[in-house]
Design a protein around this motif. Sequence first.
Motif, PDB file in Angstrom:
ATOM      1  N   TYR A   1       0.768  -1.362   0.261  1.00 59.36           N
ATOM      2  CA  TYR A   1       0.555  -0.091   0.227  1.00 59.36           C
ATOM      3  C   TYR A   1       0.818   1.457   0.346  1.00 59.36           C
ATOM      4  N   HIS A   2       0.314   2.101  -0.653  1.00 57.13           N
ATOM      5  CA  HIS A   2       1.190   3.230  -0.562  1.00 57.13           C
ATOM      6  C   HIS A   2       0.640   4.079  -1.833  1.00 57.13           C
ATOM      7  N   VAL A   3       0.317   5.285  -1.396  1.00 55.25           N
ATOM      8  CA  VAL A   3      -0.928   6.162  -1.242  1.00 55.25           C
ATOM      9  C   VAL A   3       0.170   7.859  -1.611  1.00 55.25           C
ATOM     10  N   THR A   4      -0.931   9.004  -2.301  1.00 58.52           N
ATOM     11  CA  THR A   4      -0.690   9.907  -2.813  1.00 58.52           C
ATOM     12  C   THR A   4      -1.725  11.066  -2.053  1.00 58.52           C
ATOM     13  N   ILE A   5      -1.567  12.006  -0.589  1.00 56.71           N
ATOM     14  CA  ILE A   5      -1.921  12.465  -0.016  1.00 56.71           C
ATOM     15  C   ILE A   5      -2.444  14.155  -0.758  1.00 56.71           C
ATOM     16  N   ASP A   6      -3.418  13.910  -2.115  1.00 56.74           N
ATOM     17  CA  ASP A   6      -2.933  15.746  -2.757  1.00 56.74           C
ATOM     18  C   ASP A   6      -4.462  16.054  -2.329  1.00 56.74           C
ATOM     19  N   GLY A   7      -4.905  16.248  -1.032  1.00 58.54           N
ATOM     20  CA  GLY A   7      -6.679  16.694  -0.391  1.00 58.54           C
ATOM     21  C   GLY A   7      -7.126  16.508   0.839  1.00 58.54           C
ATOM     22  N   ASN A   8      -8.348  16.938   0.924  1.00 58.52           N
ATOM     23  CA  ASN A   8      -8.915  16.313   1.873  1.00 58.52           C
ATOM     24  C   ASN A   8      -9.171  15.083   1.313  1.00 58.52           C
ATOM     25  N   VAL A   9      -8.849  14.081   2.464  1.00 59.49           N
ATOM     26  CA  VAL A   9      -9.586  11.715   1.786  1.00 59.49           C
ATOM     27  C   VAL A   9     -10.049  11.471   2.616  1.00 59.49           C
ATOM     28  N   ASP A  10     -11.596  11.090   2.286  1.00 62.70           N
ATOM     29  CA  ASP A  10     -11.960  10.525   3.279  1.00 62.70           C
ATOM     30  C   ASP A  10     -12.592   8.577   2.643  1.00 62.70           C
ATOM     31  N   ASP A  11     -11.731   8.430   1.983  1.00 62.18           N
ATOM     32  CA  ASP A  11     -12.569   7.303   1.230  1.00 62.18           C
ATOM     33  C   ASP A  11     -10.909   5.688   1.766  1.00 62.18           C
ATOM     34  N   LEU A  12     -10.291   6.142   1.611  1.00 66.74           N
ATOM     35  CA  LEU A  12      -9.154   4.946   1.590  1.00 66.74           C
ATOM     36  C   LEU A  12      -9.437   3.496   2.384  1.00 66.74           C
ATOM     37  N   LYS A  13      -9.198   2.326   1.429  1.00 66.12           N
ATOM     38  CA  LYS A  13      -9.608   1.647   2.003  1.00 66.12           C
ATOM     39  C   LYS A  13      -8.697   0.703   1.697  1.00 66.12           C
ATOM     40  N   PHE A  14      -8.273  -0.326   3.123  1.00 68.20           N
ATOM     41  CA  PHE A  14      -6.864  -1.298   2.463  1.00 68.20           C
ATOM     42  C   PHE A  14      -7.919  -3.199   3.302  1.00 68.20           C
ATOM     43  N   GLU A  15      -7.143  -3.896   2.502  1.00 69.70           N
ATOM     44  CA  GLU A  15      -7.716  -5.266   3.190  1.00 69.70           C
ATOM     45  C   GLU A  15      -6.203  -5.875   3.194  1.00 69.70           C
ATOM     46  N   LEU A  16      -6.296  -6.342   4.593  1.00 67.66           N
ATOM     47  CA  LEU A  16      -4.925  -6.641   5.203  1.00 67.66           C
ATOM     48  C   LEU A  16      -5.319  -8.807   4.987  1.00 67.66           C
ATOM     49  N   GLU A  17      -3.882  -9.493   4.248  1.00 67.82           N
ATOM     50  CA  GLU A  17      -4.822 -10.565   4.919  1.00 67.82           C
ATOM     51  C   GLU A  17      -4.314 -10.876   6.232  1.00 67.82           C
ATOM     52  N   PRO A  18      -4.723 -11.975   7.217  1.00 67.56           N
ATOM     53  CA  PRO A  18      -4.320 -12.379   8.159  1.00 67.56           C
ATOM     54  C   PRO A  18      -2.798 -13.628   8.259  1.00 67.56           C
ATOM     55  N   ILE A  19      -2.487 -13.991   9.138  1.00 63.85           N
ATOM     56  CA  ILE A  19      -1.099 -14.495   9.246  1.00 63.85           C
ATOM     57  C   ILE A  19      -1.489 -15.801   8.719  1.00 63.85           C
ATOM     58  N   ALA A  20      -0.769 -16.549   8.205  1.00 68.64           N
ATOM     59  CA  ALA A  20      -0.774 -18.309   7.809  1.00 68.64           C
ATOM     60  C   ALA A  20      -1.571 -18.946   9.442  1.00 68.64           C
ATOM     61  N   THR A  21      -1.045 -18.613  10.341  1.00 67.94           N
ATOM     62  CA  THR A  21      -1.289 -19.618  11.955  1.00 67.94           C
ATOM     63  C   THR A  21      -0.963 -18.294  12.637  1.00 67.94           C
ATOM     64  N   PRO A  22      -1.850 -18.241  13.571  1.00 69.19           N
ATOM     65  CA  PRO A  22      -2.418 -17.362  14.177  1.00 69.19           C
ATOM     66  C   PRO A  22      -1.227 -17.717  15.787  1.00 69.19           C
ATOM     67  N   PRO A  23      -0.992 -16.145  16.129  1.00 70.24           N
ATOM     68  CA  PRO A  23      -0.020 -16.806  17.538  1.00 70.24           C
ATOM     69  C   PRO A  23      -0.953 -17.483  18.183  1.00 70.24           C
TER      70      PRO A  23
END
Length: 103
Positions: A78-100
């Motif tokens: 994830y790399h973003v350029t903030i060039d004004g008022n931003v209120d719609d960023l969405k990130f989806e993360l993968e969990p680790i394969a084996t949770p601690p």
Amino acid sequence: GAVCVVRFQPATDSSAMIRKAASADIQKDGLFEAYTRNPGDGVFLGKYDVTFSVLQDVTNSASSLVDPKYTKAKTTPYHVTIDGNVDDLKFELEPIATPPKKN
């Protein structure tokens, strides 16, 4: 997790005049409001690498619940350029394969 944080780290190739990192706690519903110094002050304009810390145990950095690629600026997808008022960023993360295991 016990810790859920998103960080906006100035990219090495950013041409922004002000290069300061910003962060935010991620709420249970996934929403966040990033700030640089004080809540509500937002993120400076510029290009950022977006990293995450999602830990099961605040005292144990090995208790991450997300794939390690999200935790470092060099490996985050994830790399973003903030060039004004931003209120719609969405990130989806993968969990680790084996949770601690919980202690």
